[in-house]
Design an enzyme around this catalytic site. Structure first.
Site, mmCIF file in Angstrom:
data_model
loop_
_atom_site.group_PDB
_atom_site.id
_atom_site.type_symbol
_atom_site.label_atom_id
_atom_site.label_comp_id
_atom_site.label_asym_id
_atom_site.label_seq_id
_atom_site.Cartn_x
_atom_site.Cartn_y
_atom_site.Cartn_z
ATOM 1 N N LYS A 98 12.320 -9.132 -0.515
ATOM 2 C CA LYS A 98 11.232 -9.611 0.343
ATOM 3 C C LYS A 98 11.334 -11.128 0.521
ATOM 4 O O LYS A 98 11.886 -11.816 -0.342
ATOM 5 C CB LYS A 98 9.881 -9.305 -0.320
ATOM 6 C CG LYS A 98 9.455 -7.851 -0.231
ATOM 7 C CD LYS A 98 8.055 -7.681 -0.802
ATOM 8 C CE LYS A 98 7.620 -6.219 -0.783
ATOM 9 N NZ LYS A 98 7.482 -5.671 0.581
ATOM 10 N N ARG A 140 7.509 5.348 -1.594
ATOM 11 C CA ARG A 140 7.621 6.759 -1.216
ATOM 12 C C ARG A 140 8.581 7.511 -2.140
ATOM 13 O O ARG A 140 8.432 8.698 -2.373
ATOM 14 C CB ARG A 140 8.050 6.854 0.260
ATOM 15 C CG ARG A 140 9.385 6.240 0.567
ATOM 16 C CD ARG A 140 9.566 5.932 2.056
ATOM 17 N NE ARG A 140 8.807 4.748 2.479
ATOM 18 C CZ ARG A 140 8.747 4.300 3.714
ATOM 19 N NH1 ARG A 140 9.366 4.936 4.692
ATOM 20 N NH2 ARG A 140 8.038 3.226 4.008
HETATM 21 N N1 BES Z 1 4.497 -2.432 -1.276
HETATM 22 C C1 BES Z 1 4.983 -2.534 0.052
HETATM 23 C C2 BES Z 1 3.881 -2.398 1.093
HETATM 24 C C3 BES Z 1 2.861 -3.494 1.105
HETATM 25 C C4 BES Z 1 3.025 -4.597 1.928
HETATM 26 C C5 BES Z 1 1.719 -3.395 0.342
HETATM 27 C C6 BES Z 1 2.077 -5.597 1.940
HETATM 28 C C7 BES Z 1 0.769 -4.385 0.362
HETATM 29 C C8 BES Z 1 0.940 -5.484 1.160
HETATM 30 C C9 BES Z 1 6.010 -1.440 0.303
HETATM 31 O O1 BES Z 1 6.766 -1.074 -0.787
HETATM 32 C C10 BES Z 1 6.950 -1.969 1.328
HETATM 33 O O2 BES Z 1 7.642 -2.905 1.025
HETATM 34 N N2 BES Z 1 6.941 -1.361 2.507
HETATM 35 C C11 BES Z 1 7.784 -1.784 3.570
HETATM 36 C C12 BES Z 1 8.444 -0.572 4.149
HETATM 37 C C13 BES Z 1 9.592 -0.874 5.045
HETATM 38 C C14 BES Z 1 10.728 -1.501 4.270
HETATM 39 C C15 BES Z 1 10.050 0.401 5.693
HETATM 40 C C16 BES Z 1 6.905 -2.487 4.589
HETATM 41 O O3 BES Z 1 5.736 -2.107 4.749
HETATM 42 O O4 BES Z 1 7.375 -3.451 5.176
HETATM 43 MN MN MN Z 2 8.467 -2.313 -1.047
#
Ligand code: BES
Ligand code: MN
Ligand code: ZN
Length: 511
Positions: free
Chosen positions: A287, A361
Protein backbone atom coordinates in the site's frame (compact mmCIF):
# COMPACT_ATOMS: atom_id res chain seq x y z
CA UNK A 1 -27.09 0.01 42.14
CA UNK A 2 -23.77 1.10 40.68
CA UNK A 3 -22.39 0.05 37.34
CA UNK A 4 -18.71 0.44 36.76
CA UNK A 5 -18.73 0.09 33.00
CA UNK A 6 -15.17 1.13 32.30
CA UNK A 7 -12.42 2.64 34.35
CA UNK A 8 -13.71 6.06 33.49
CA UNK A 9 -17.25 6.53 34.73
CA UNK A 10 -19.35 4.93 37.43
CA UNK A 11 -23.00 5.04 36.52
CA UNK A 12 -25.90 4.77 38.92
CA UNK A 13 -29.64 5.32 38.99
CA UNK A 14 -31.34 7.23 41.79
CA UNK A 15 -34.72 8.66 42.68
CA UNK A 16 -35.62 12.19 41.73
CA UNK A 17 -35.18 13.83 45.09
CA UNK A 18 -31.71 12.61 45.90
CA UNK A 19 -29.23 15.27 46.95
CA UNK A 20 -26.89 16.62 44.30
CA UNK A 21 -23.33 17.85 44.00
CA UNK A 22 -21.25 18.64 40.91
CA UNK A 23 -23.31 19.39 37.81
CA UNK A 24 -27.08 19.05 37.69
CA UNK A 25 -28.82 18.59 34.34
CA UNK A 26 -32.52 19.23 33.90
CA UNK A 27 -34.68 19.30 30.81
CA UNK A 28 -37.26 21.31 28.93
CA UNK A 29 -39.40 20.38 25.96
CA UNK A 30 -40.19 22.78 23.17
CA UNK A 31 -41.89 25.97 24.29
CA UNK A 32 -39.91 25.92 26.56
CA UNK A 33 -41.87 23.70 28.90
CA UNK A 34 -39.72 22.90 31.90
CA UNK A 35 -39.87 19.48 33.55
CA UNK A 36 -40.98 19.23 37.20
CA UNK A 37 -37.41 19.16 38.53
CA UNK A 38 -36.39 22.03 36.26
CA UNK A 39 -39.27 24.11 37.62
CA UNK A 40 -38.40 23.13 41.17
CA UNK A 41 -34.75 24.13 40.79
CA UNK A 42 -35.79 27.29 38.99
CA UNK A 43 -37.82 28.23 42.07
CA UNK A 44 -34.86 27.47 44.32
CA UNK A 45 -32.69 29.81 42.28
CA UNK A 46 -35.44 32.44 42.59
CA UNK A 47 -36.16 32.23 38.91
CA UNK A 48 -32.65 32.76 37.59
CA UNK A 49 -32.83 29.62 35.45
CA UNK A 50 -35.92 30.77 33.59
CA UNK A 51 -34.55 34.32 33.39
CA UNK A 52 -31.35 33.01 31.82
CA UNK A 53 -33.45 30.93 29.45
CA UNK A 54 -35.38 34.04 28.43
CA UNK A 55 -32.20 36.09 27.94
CA UNK A 56 -30.59 33.49 25.68
CA UNK A 57 -33.72 32.82 23.66
CA UNK A 58 -33.90 29.22 24.85
CA UNK A 59 -36.97 27.53 23.36
CA UNK A 60 -36.39 23.95 24.51
CA UNK A 61 -35.07 22.89 21.11
CA UNK A 62 -32.68 19.98 20.89
CA UNK A 63 -29.05 21.01 21.28
CA UNK A 64 -30.11 24.25 23.02
CA UNK A 65 -28.77 24.65 26.53
CA UNK A 66 -28.72 27.15 29.37
CA UNK A 67 -25.69 26.90 31.61
CA UNK A 68 -25.89 28.51 35.07
CA UNK A 69 -22.62 28.56 36.97
CA UNK A 70 -22.65 28.58 40.78
CA UNK A 71 -26.46 28.80 40.94
CA UNK A 72 -27.60 30.85 43.88
CA UNK A 73 -29.28 28.94 46.70
CA UNK A 74 -28.04 25.55 45.46
CA UNK A 75 -25.12 23.43 46.56
CA UNK A 76 -23.92 22.15 43.23
CA UNK A 77 -21.56 23.94 40.85
CA UNK A 78 -23.50 24.12 37.59
CA UNK A 79 -27.10 23.87 36.60
CA UNK A 80 -27.66 23.00 32.96
CA UNK A 81 -31.02 23.18 31.27
CA UNK A 82 -31.14 21.05 28.12
CA UNK A 83 -33.73 21.24 25.37
CA UNK A 84 -35.24 18.00 24.11
CA UNK A 85 -37.82 19.13 21.51
CA UNK A 86 -40.66 16.62 21.88
CA UNK A 87 -39.61 13.71 24.06
CA UNK A 88 -42.86 11.81 23.44
CA UNK A 89 -41.74 11.30 19.83
CA UNK A 90 -38.34 9.81 20.71
CA UNK A 91 -37.41 6.42 19.31
CA UNK A 92 -35.02 4.08 21.07
CA UNK A 93 -32.21 5.43 18.91
CA UNK A 94 -33.20 9.01 19.79
CA UNK A 95 -32.87 8.25 23.51
CA UNK A 96 -29.51 6.62 22.88
CA UNK A 97 -28.21 9.57 20.89
CA UNK A 98 -29.66 12.04 23.35
CA UNK A 99 -27.82 10.32 26.19
CA UNK A 100 -24.66 10.64 24.13
CA UNK A 101 -25.28 14.30 23.35
CA UNK A 102 -25.92 15.15 27.03
CA UNK A 103 -22.78 13.27 28.07
CA UNK A 104 -20.89 15.26 25.47
CA UNK A 105 -21.90 18.52 27.13
CA UNK A 106 -19.64 17.70 30.07
CA UNK A 107 -16.55 17.07 27.96
CA UNK A 108 -13.73 19.47 28.64
CA UNK A 109 -15.47 21.09 31.59
CA UNK A 110 -16.12 18.00 33.59
CA UNK A 111 -16.91 18.03 37.25
CA UNK A 112 -16.25 14.85 39.20
CA UNK A 113 -19.99 14.13 39.30
CA UNK A 114 -23.00 14.82 37.11
CA UNK A 115 -26.61 14.37 38.10
CA UNK A 116 -29.07 14.05 35.27
CA UNK A 117 -32.75 14.49 36.19
CA UNK A 118 -34.27 12.58 33.31
CA UNK A 119 -37.90 13.57 32.90
CA UNK A 120 -40.42 14.58 30.30
CA UNK A 121 -43.04 17.27 30.77
CA UNK A 122 -45.81 14.85 29.83
CA UNK A 123 -44.84 12.11 32.31
CA UNK A 124 -42.02 9.81 33.26
CA UNK A 125 -39.39 8.40 30.96
CA UNK A 126 -39.89 4.64 30.56
CA UNK A 127 -37.18 2.49 32.17
CA UNK A 128 -36.13 1.08 28.77
CA UNK A 129 -35.62 4.63 27.48
CA UNK A 130 -33.65 5.58 30.60
CA UNK A 131 -31.46 2.55 29.86
CA UNK A 132 -30.95 3.65 26.23
CA UNK A 133 -30.05 7.14 27.41
CA UNK A 134 -27.54 5.69 29.87
CA UNK A 135 -26.02 3.44 27.19
CA UNK A 136 -25.58 6.43 24.89
CA UNK A 137 -23.94 8.41 27.66
CA UNK A 138 -21.47 5.63 28.44
CA UNK A 139 -20.56 5.06 24.80
CA UNK A 140 -19.98 8.78 24.34
CA UNK A 141 -17.73 8.86 27.40
CA UNK A 142 -15.41 6.19 26.01
CA UNK A 143 -11.82 7.31 25.48
CA UNK A 144 -8.86 5.22 24.42
CA UNK A 145 -6.31 6.52 26.90
CA UNK A 146 -4.08 3.54 27.37
CA UNK A 147 -1.03 5.25 25.90
CA UNK A 148 -1.60 8.68 27.47
CA UNK A 149 0.99 8.55 30.21
CA UNK A 150 -0.08 11.81 31.86
CA UNK A 151 -3.69 10.74 32.20
CA UNK A 152 -2.59 7.55 33.83
CA UNK A 153 -0.13 9.00 36.30
CA UNK A 154 -2.09 11.87 37.78
CA UNK A 155 -4.79 11.21 40.32
CA UNK A 156 -6.26 14.64 39.71
CA UNK A 157 -8.52 14.17 36.71
CA UNK A 158 -8.78 17.91 36.12
CA UNK A 159 -5.01 18.16 35.77
CA UNK A 160 -4.81 15.36 33.25
CA UNK A 161 -4.81 16.17 29.56
CA UNK A 162 -8.08 14.30 29.26
CA UNK A 163 -10.56 15.14 31.94
CA UNK A 164 -12.89 12.43 33.01
CA UNK A 165 -16.28 12.35 34.58
CA UNK A 166 -16.05 10.03 37.56
CA UNK A 167 -19.66 9.66 38.54
CA UNK A 168 -22.83 9.87 36.51
CA UNK A 169 -26.10 9.64 38.41
CA UNK A 170 -29.31 9.37 36.46
CA UNK A 171 -32.28 10.44 38.55
CA UNK A 172 -35.51 8.98 37.31
CA UNK A 173 -39.00 7.93 38.42
CA UNK A 174 -38.19 4.27 38.99
CA UNK A 175 -34.46 3.75 39.53
CA UNK A 176 -34.86 0.04 40.30
CA UNK A 177 -36.68 -0.61 37.04
CA UNK A 178 -34.14 1.53 35.19
CA UNK A 179 -31.26 -0.43 36.70
CA UNK A 180 -32.96 -3.65 35.67
CA UNK A 181 -33.54 -2.43 32.13
CA UNK A 182 -29.93 -1.30 32.03
CA UNK A 183 -28.47 -4.74 32.81
CA UNK A 184 -28.44 -5.93 29.17
CA UNK A 185 -27.46 -2.44 28.00
CA UNK A 186 -24.46 -2.64 30.27
CA UNK A 187 -23.42 -5.86 28.54
CA UNK A 188 -23.78 -4.04 25.23
CA UNK A 189 -21.69 -1.12 26.47
CA UNK A 190 -18.95 -3.50 27.57
CA UNK A 191 -19.07 -5.37 24.26
CA UNK A 192 -18.90 -2.20 22.16
CA UNK A 193 -16.07 -0.79 24.25
CA UNK A 194 -14.15 -4.05 24.04
CA UNK A 195 -14.47 -3.92 20.26
CA UNK A 196 -13.33 -0.29 20.25
CA UNK A 197 -10.36 -1.11 22.48
CA UNK A 198 -9.27 -3.86 20.09
CA UNK A 199 -9.63 -1.68 16.98
CA UNK A 200 -7.76 1.23 18.57
CA UNK A 201 -4.88 -0.93 19.73
CA UNK A 202 -1.73 -0.58 17.59
CA UNK A 203 -0.49 -3.57 15.60
CA UNK A 204 2.84 -3.85 17.43
CA UNK A 205 0.91 -4.62 20.59
CA UNK A 206 -1.99 -6.57 19.11
CA UNK A 207 -0.81 -9.17 16.62
CA UNK A 208 -2.61 -12.41 15.73
CA UNK A 209 -1.36 -14.26 18.84
CA UNK A 210 -2.25 -11.45 21.23
CA UNK A 211 -5.65 -11.08 19.60
CA UNK A 212 -6.26 -14.80 20.08
CA UNK A 213 -5.34 -14.38 23.74
CA UNK A 214 -7.94 -11.62 24.06
CA UNK A 215 -10.53 -13.98 22.54
CA UNK A 216 -9.45 -16.68 24.97
CA UNK A 217 -10.27 -14.35 27.86
CA UNK A 218 -13.98 -14.81 27.08
CA UNK A 219 -13.62 -18.18 28.81
CA UNK A 220 -14.21 -16.26 32.04
CA UNK A 221 -17.76 -15.52 30.90
CA UNK A 222 -18.56 -19.11 30.01
CA UNK A 223 -17.67 -18.95 26.32
CA UNK A 224 -15.81 -22.03 25.02
CA UNK A 225 -12.78 -20.77 23.14
CA UNK A 226 -10.41 -22.76 20.98
CA UNK A 227 -7.38 -21.24 19.34
CA UNK A 228 -6.08 -22.97 16.23
CA UNK A 229 -2.38 -22.35 15.59
CA UNK A 230 -0.24 -22.74 12.49
CA UNK A 231 -0.08 -26.56 12.68
CA UNK A 232 -3.81 -27.01 13.12
CA UNK A 233 -4.54 -24.60 10.27
CA UNK A 234 -2.14 -26.47 7.99
CA UNK A 235 -3.83 -29.73 8.87
CA UNK A 236 -7.22 -28.27 8.06
CA UNK A 237 -5.90 -27.04 4.74
CA UNK A 238 -6.56 -23.37 5.37
CA UNK A 239 -3.99 -22.45 2.76
CA UNK A 240 -5.68 -19.26 1.61
CA UNK A 241 -5.62 -17.80 5.12
CA UNK A 242 -2.09 -19.08 5.72
CA UNK A 243 -0.85 -17.62 2.43
CA UNK A 244 -1.85 -14.15 3.64
CA UNK A 245 0.07 -14.58 6.89
CA UNK A 246 3.16 -16.22 5.43
CA UNK A 247 5.00 -12.95 4.86
CA UNK A 248 4.80 -11.97 8.50
CA UNK A 249 7.06 -12.87 11.41
CA UNK A 250 3.89 -13.31 13.40
CA UNK A 251 2.14 -16.64 12.94
CA UNK A 252 -1.51 -16.88 11.97
CA UNK A 253 -4.31 -18.04 14.23
CA UNK A 254 -8.02 -18.78 14.10
CA UNK A 255 -10.12 -18.45 17.24
CA UNK A 256 -13.43 -20.26 17.61
CA UNK A 257 -15.75 -18.98 20.33
CA UNK A 258 -18.87 -20.91 21.26
CA UNK A 259 -21.68 -19.53 23.40
CA UNK A 260 -24.35 -22.14 24.10
CA UNK A 261 -26.92 -19.95 25.80
CA UNK A 262 -29.92 -21.80 24.37
CA UNK A 263 -28.70 -25.30 25.18
CA UNK A 264 -29.50 -28.40 23.14
CA UNK A 265 -33.08 -27.27 22.53
CA UNK A 266 -31.76 -24.13 20.88
CA UNK A 267 -30.57 -26.19 17.95
CA UNK A 268 -27.82 -25.29 15.52
CA UNK A 269 -25.95 -22.04 16.06
CA UNK A 270 -25.80 -18.80 14.19
CA UNK A 271 -22.18 -18.28 13.16
CA UNK A 272 -20.49 -14.89 12.98
CA UNK A 273 -17.17 -14.69 11.14
CA UNK A 274 -14.75 -11.77 11.37
CA UNK A 275 -11.79 -10.57 9.32
CA UNK A 276 -8.89 -10.13 11.69
CA UNK A 277 -5.98 -8.74 9.69
CA UNK A 278 -4.09 -7.15 12.57
CA UNK A 279 -2.11 -5.08 10.08
CA UNK A 280 -2.61 -4.85 6.35
CA UNK A 281 0.49 -3.47 4.67
CA UNK A 282 -0.82 -4.87 1.41
CA UNK A 283 1.92 -7.48 1.18
CA UNK A 284 4.08 -7.45 -1.99
CA UNK A 285 1.32 -5.32 -3.57
CA UNK A 286 2.38 -2.78 -0.96
CA UNK A 287 0.00 0.00 0.00
CA UNK A 288 1.09 3.64 -0.36
CA UNK A 289 2.59 5.22 2.78
CA UNK A 290 -0.09 7.86 3.27
CA UNK A 291 -2.69 6.56 5.67
CA UNK A 292 -1.16 3.12 5.96
CA UNK A 293 -1.27 3.45 9.75
CA UNK A 294 -5.05 3.07 9.52
CA UNK A 295 -4.54 -0.54 8.55
CA UNK A 296 -4.07 -1.42 12.21
CA UNK A 297 -7.87 -1.35 12.16
CA UNK A 298 -8.18 -4.06 9.52
CA UNK A 299 -9.28 -6.42 12.25
CA UNK A 300 -12.47 -4.51 13.07
CA UNK A 301 -14.63 -7.40 11.88
CA UNK A 302 -12.90 -9.76 14.30
CA UNK A 303 -13.09 -7.12 17.04
CA UNK A 304 -16.84 -6.91 16.52
CA UNK A 305 -17.14 -10.69 16.80
CA UNK A 306 -15.22 -10.73 20.09
CA UNK A 307 -17.25 -7.77 21.41
CA UNK A 308 -20.46 -9.50 20.40
CA UNK A 309 -19.54 -12.83 21.99
CA UNK A 310 -18.61 -10.95 25.16
CA UNK A 311 -21.91 -9.15 25.08
CA UNK A 312 -24.01 -12.29 24.48
CA UNK A 313 -22.29 -14.15 27.31
CA UNK A 314 -22.42 -11.18 29.69
CA UNK A 315 -26.18 -10.84 29.31
CA UNK A 316 -26.63 -14.62 29.14
CA UNK A 317 -28.41 -14.43 25.80
CA UNK A 318 -30.63 -17.45 25.11
CA UNK A 319 -28.96 -18.22 21.82
CA UNK A 320 -26.43 -20.64 20.45
CA UNK A 321 -23.85 -18.52 18.72
CA UNK A 322 -20.38 -19.22 17.38
CA UNK A 323 -17.77 -16.60 16.59
CA UNK A 324 -14.90 -17.43 14.25
CA UNK A 325 -12.08 -14.99 13.60
CA UNK A 326 -9.20 -15.30 11.15
CA UNK A 327 -6.13 -13.61 12.62
CA UNK A 328 -3.22 -12.81 10.32
CA UNK A 329 -0.79 -10.05 9.50
CA UNK A 330 -0.34 -9.08 5.83
CA UNK A 331 3.29 -8.06 5.32
CA UNK A 332 5.78 -7.89 2.46
CA UNK A 333 8.89 -10.03 2.93
CA UNK A 334 10.97 -12.73 1.30
CA UNK A 335 8.47 -15.31 2.45
CA UNK A 336 5.38 -13.34 1.41
CA UNK A 337 2.95 -14.63 -1.19
CA UNK A 338 3.52 -13.18 -4.67
CA UNK A 339 1.14 -11.85 -7.28
CA UNK A 340 0.55 -14.79 -9.60
CA UNK A 341 0.73 -17.43 -6.86
CA UNK A 342 -1.97 -20.08 -6.85
CA UNK A 343 -3.21 -21.44 -3.55
CA UNK A 344 -5.72 -24.17 -2.73
CA UNK A 345 -8.30 -23.07 -0.17
CA UNK A 346 -9.76 -25.38 2.48
CA UNK A 347 -12.79 -25.92 0.23
CA UNK A 348 -10.50 -27.41 -2.44
CA UNK A 349 -11.01 -24.49 -4.81
CA UNK A 350 -7.94 -22.80 -6.25
CA UNK A 351 -7.25 -19.07 -6.08
CA UNK A 352 -4.93 -17.10 -8.31
CA UNK A 353 -3.52 -14.24 -6.26
CA UNK A 354 -3.45 -11.21 -8.55
CA UNK A 355 -3.12 -8.62 -5.81
CA UNK A 356 -1.75 -9.52 -2.42
CA UNK A 357 -3.65 -6.55 -0.98
CA UNK A 358 -6.95 -8.32 -1.68
CA UNK A 359 -6.18 -10.52 1.33
CA UNK A 360 -9.28 -10.22 3.46
CA UNK A 361 -11.39 -12.34 1.15
CA UNK A 362 -8.75 -15.11 1.27
CA UNK A 363 -8.81 -15.12 5.07
CA UNK A 364 -12.60 -15.19 5.09
CA UNK A 365 -12.81 -17.88 2.40
CA UNK A 366 -11.26 -20.45 4.73
CA UNK A 367 -13.10 -19.22 7.84
CA UNK A 368 -16.45 -19.33 6.05
CA UNK A 369 -15.77 -22.82 4.75
CA UNK A 370 -14.67 -23.99 8.18
CA UNK A 371 -17.83 -22.49 9.70
CA UNK A 372 -20.07 -24.54 7.41
CA UNK A 373 -17.88 -27.63 7.53
CA UNK A 374 -17.83 -27.88 11.31
CA UNK A 375 -21.22 -26.43 12.27
CA UNK A 376 -24.59 -26.65 10.57
CA UNK A 377 -25.30 -22.97 10.99
CA UNK A 378 -28.81 -21.47 10.94
CA UNK A 379 -27.11 -18.54 9.27
CA UNK A 380 -23.60 -17.27 8.65
CA UNK A 381 -22.85 -13.57 8.89
CA UNK A 382 -19.40 -12.20 8.26
CA UNK A 383 -18.02 -8.75 9.01
CA UNK A 384 -14.95 -7.34 7.32
CA UNK A 385 -13.16 -4.12 6.54
CA UNK A 386 -13.01 -5.63 3.10
CA UNK A 387 -12.84 -2.89 0.47
CA UNK A 388 -12.05 0.78 0.08
CA UNK A 389 -14.62 0.71 -2.70
CA UNK A 390 -17.51 0.39 -0.23
CA UNK A 391 -16.67 3.90 0.98
CA UNK A 392 -16.74 5.18 -2.58
CA UNK A 393 -20.25 3.76 -2.89
CA UNK A 394 -21.76 4.46 0.51
CA UNK A 395 -19.50 6.90 2.34
CA UNK A 396 -19.21 6.38 6.06
CA UNK A 397 -22.89 6.27 7.04
CA UNK A 398 -23.95 2.83 5.85
CA UNK A 399 -22.09 -0.45 5.85
CA UNK A 400 -22.45 -2.51 2.69
CA UNK A 401 -24.72 -5.53 2.96
CA UNK A 402 -24.58 -8.50 0.60
CA UNK A 403 -26.74 -11.56 1.07
CA UNK A 404 -28.05 -14.65 -0.68
CA UNK A 405 -31.16 -14.56 1.49
CA UNK A 406 -33.83 -11.85 1.36
CA UNK A 407 -35.26 -12.66 4.76
CA UNK A 408 -31.90 -12.43 6.52
CA UNK A 409 -31.06 -9.26 4.60
CA UNK A 410 -34.37 -7.69 5.64
CA UNK A 411 -33.85 -8.63 9.27
CA UNK A 412 -30.36 -7.14 9.24
CA UNK A 413 -31.56 -3.91 7.64
CA UNK A 414 -34.33 -3.66 10.25
CA UNK A 415 -31.83 -4.19 13.08
CA UNK A 416 -29.70 -1.47 11.50
CA UNK A 417 -32.59 0.95 11.46
CA UNK A 418 -33.40 0.54 15.18
CA UNK A 419 -29.80 0.67 16.35
CA UNK A 420 -28.58 3.33 13.94
CA UNK A 421 -25.87 0.97 12.67
CA UNK A 422 -27.27 1.29 9.20
CA UNK A 423 -26.86 -1.10 6.29
CA UNK A 424 -27.40 -0.63 2.59
CA UNK A 425 -27.85 -3.66 0.40
CA UNK A 426 -25.73 -4.01 -2.72
CA UNK A 427 -26.26 -6.55 -5.48
CA UNK A 428 -24.84 -9.97 -6.20
CA UNK A 429 -25.36 -11.89 -9.42
CA UNK A 430 -23.91 -14.25 -12.03
CA UNK A 431 -22.55 -11.46 -14.25
CA UNK A 432 -20.64 -10.03 -11.30
CA UNK A 433 -19.46 -13.52 -10.40
CA UNK A 434 -17.88 -13.86 -13.85
CA UNK A 435 -15.58 -10.96 -12.99
CA UNK A 436 -13.48 -13.22 -10.76
CA UNK A 437 -13.07 -16.15 -13.16
CA UNK A 438 -9.36 -16.87 -13.64
CA UNK A 439 -7.47 -18.20 -16.65
CA UNK A 440 -5.24 -20.44 -14.55
CA UNK A 441 -7.23 -21.25 -11.41
CA UNK A 442 -10.85 -21.54 -10.28
CA UNK A 443 -10.95 -17.86 -9.42
CA UNK A 444 -8.76 -14.81 -9.01
CA UNK A 445 -8.73 -12.63 -5.93
CA UNK A 446 -9.53 -9.34 -7.70
CA UNK A 447 -12.34 -8.48 -10.05
CA UNK A 448 -11.08 -5.54 -12.06
CA UNK A 449 -11.69 -1.84 -11.91
CA UNK A 450 -15.39 -1.41 -11.22
CA UNK A 451 -17.66 -2.66 -8.50
CA UNK A 452 -14.79 -3.66 -6.22
CA UNK A 453 -17.02 -4.31 -3.21
CA UNK A 454 -19.29 -6.51 -5.28
CA UNK A 455 -16.56 -8.67 -6.79
CA UNK A 456 -15.12 -9.09 -3.29
CA UNK A 457 -18.54 -10.25 -2.09
CA UNK A 458 -18.84 -12.62 -5.07
CA UNK A 459 -15.51 -14.11 -4.06
CA UNK A 460 -16.84 -14.81 -0.56
CA UNK A 461 -20.03 -16.30 -1.97
CA UNK A 462 -17.98 -18.91 -3.81
CA UNK A 463 -17.26 -20.36 -0.37
CA UNK A 464 -20.90 -20.46 0.72
CA UNK A 465 -22.66 -23.77 0.26
CA UNK A 466 -26.02 -24.11 -1.44
CA UNK A 467 -28.68 -23.63 1.23
CA UNK A 468 -26.61 -21.69 3.76
CA UNK A 469 -28.26 -18.37 4.64
CA UNK A 470 -25.38 -15.92 4.45
CA UNK A 471 -24.78 -12.20 4.76
CA UNK A 472 -21.57 -10.22 4.34
CA UNK A 473 -21.16 -6.81 5.94
CA UNK A 474 -18.43 -4.62 4.45
CA UNK A 475 -17.63 -2.33 7.38
CA UNK A 476 -14.53 -0.57 5.98
CA UNK A 477 -16.33 2.79 6.14
CA UNK A 478 -18.11 2.42 9.46
CA UNK A 479 -15.84 0.56 11.88
CA UNK A 480 -12.62 2.55 11.79
CA UNK A 481 -11.44 6.10 11.22
CA UNK A 482 -14.95 6.90 12.34
CA UNK A 483 -16.83 10.15 11.93
CA UNK A 484 -17.85 11.79 15.19
CA UNK A 485 -21.34 11.00 16.38
CA UNK A 486 -23.41 11.61 19.50
CA UNK A 487 -22.38 8.23 20.88
CA UNK A 488 -18.86 7.89 19.56
CA UNK A 489 -15.70 9.98 19.55
CA UNK A 490 -13.32 7.06 19.21
CA UNK A 491 -11.34 6.08 16.09
CA UNK A 492 -12.67 2.56 16.30
CA UNK A 493 -16.45 2.73 16.59
CA UNK A 494 -17.23 -0.83 17.65
CA UNK A 495 -19.62 -1.04 14.69
CA UNK A 496 -21.69 -4.18 14.47
CA UNK A 497 -21.95 -5.18 18.12
CA UNK A 498 -25.21 -3.33 18.73
CA UNK A 499 -26.50 -4.31 15.29
CA UNK A 500 -25.97 -8.05 15.75
CA UNK A 501 -27.13 -7.95 19.35
CA UNK A 502 -30.42 -6.55 18.03
CA UNK A 503 -30.64 -9.11 15.23
CA UNK A 504 -30.03 -11.98 17.63
CA UNK A 505 -32.44 -10.65 20.27
CA UNK A 506 -35.17 -10.16 17.66
CA UNK A 507 -34.69 -13.27 15.52
CA UNK A 508 -32.60 -15.95 17.17
CA UNK A 509 -33.14 -15.93 20.92
CA UNK A 510 -35.35 -18.49 22.60
CA UNK A 511 -38.06 -16.77 24.54
N1 BES B 1 -8.25 -3.69 4.23
C1 BES B 1 -8.39 -3.24 2.89
C2 BES B 1 -9.67 -2.45 2.67
C3 BES B 1 -9.76 -1.14 3.39
C4 BES B 1 -9.34 0.03 2.78
C5 BES B 1 -10.31 -1.08 4.66
C6 BES B 1 -9.44 1.23 3.45
C7 BES B 1 -10.42 0.12 5.32
C8 BES B 1 -9.98 1.27 4.72
C9 BES B 1 -8.40 -4.44 1.95
O1 BES B 1 -7.63 -5.51 2.35
C10 BES B 1 -7.85 -3.96 0.65
O2 BES B 1 -6.69 -3.62 0.62
N2 BES B 1 -8.69 -3.94 -0.37
C11 BES B 1 -8.28 -3.49 -1.66
C12 BES B 1 -8.76 -4.49 -2.67
C13 BES B 1 -8.14 -4.34 -4.01
C14 BES B 1 -6.66 -4.63 -3.96
C15 BES B 1 -8.82 -5.27 -4.97
C16 BES B 1 -8.91 -2.13 -1.88
O3 BES B 1 -10.02 -1.88 -1.39
O4 BES B 1 -8.26 -1.29 -2.49
MN1 MN C 1 -5.61 -5.32 1.74
ZN1 ZN D 1 -7.31 -5.71 4.37
Amino acid sequence: MEFSVNDQTVLSFASKNSPADGVAVVFAEEGPKLTATAQDLDKKTKGSLSRAAGITGFKGKKEQTVDLLAPQGLKFARLVLVGMDKASAYSQEDWLNFGGAVRGMFSGKEAPAAHVFLERTGGDVAPADVASFALGALLRGYKFQKYKTKARKTKDAAAANERTLKKLVIHCADPRAAAQAFAPARAIADGVMLARDLVNEPANILGPAEFATRAKELTRLGVQVEVLGQKALEKLGMNALLAVGQGSEKTSHVAVMQWKGAGARGGEPIVIVGKGVTFDAGGISLKPAAGMEDMKGDMAGAACVVGLMHELAARKAKVNAVGIIGLVENMPSGSAMRPGDVVTAMSGQTIEVLNTDAEGRMVLADCLWYAQDRFKPKAVINLATLTGAVMVALGKEHAGLFSNNNELAGQLIAAGDVTGEKLWRLPLGPKYDKMIDSKVADMKNTGGKWGGSISAAQFLQRFIKEGTAWAHLDIAGTAMSSVDSDINRSWGSGFGVRLLDRLIADQYERR
